[in-house]
Design a protein around this motif. Sequence first.
Motif: not given
Length: 234
Positions: A91, A186, A189-190, A209, A212-213, A216
């Motif tokens: 991340f 994930p 993307d995040w 957002w 965004s789930w 993820m």
Amino acid sequence: MNGFLGELFGTFVLIVLGAGTGAGVNLNKTYGHGSNWTFISLAWGMAVTMGVYVAASFGSLGHLNPAVTIPYALFGLFPWNQVLPYLLGQFCGAFLGAAVIIVMFAPHFKQTKSNQGNTVGIFATRPAIKAPLANFISEVVATFVFVFALLNLGNFSQGLKPLVVGLLIMVVGMGLGTTTGFALNPARDWGPRLAYTIMPVPNKGSAEWGYSWVPMFGPLVGGIIATFIHTTLH
């Protein structure tokens, strides 16, 4: 520590090259503006290859992706005590890679309005048609195929295997990625989505957002199903 650094630098390289491709394709007055989906899929595939090589040189296994790390740990293919360092590296590397692209392409962001391509899609994924359940299924299927094939490569950070991983990403992008932009990851993307949210990007649009789930949880579910089937039947 090697795992963290490897995943950090590997994912950084992945996103610098991948998001750099997104910026070059979408922003005005770049030489790559308007390039096609084949170009994008190939570039992302080679971005993953280079990221895996960099990660391996620092001593990690080159996962670069929570949808690989978490399923591998769940089914005994990766030690749990390494999961958190790997995830933090992934991340953080993704965020930093996107931040570099935001700075590098600043003049082009200034030349591009949000309705001209200056969107979060440069950094994160957006659906071609917004249909949450279908989008989620697309990410599950694409990541399932990716991880299921990946599992058959063994240690994919050695020799020419990172190139095979890049080709795998490329064909998944071409075959299954045209509905959602194939997040598969994930962190990929995040991390960049957060960078786009908090950094002063000229003319930027919404970070979206609410969607965004999907990038993820879709990849995580796809990776878990693939790893379950592989470990159960082998």
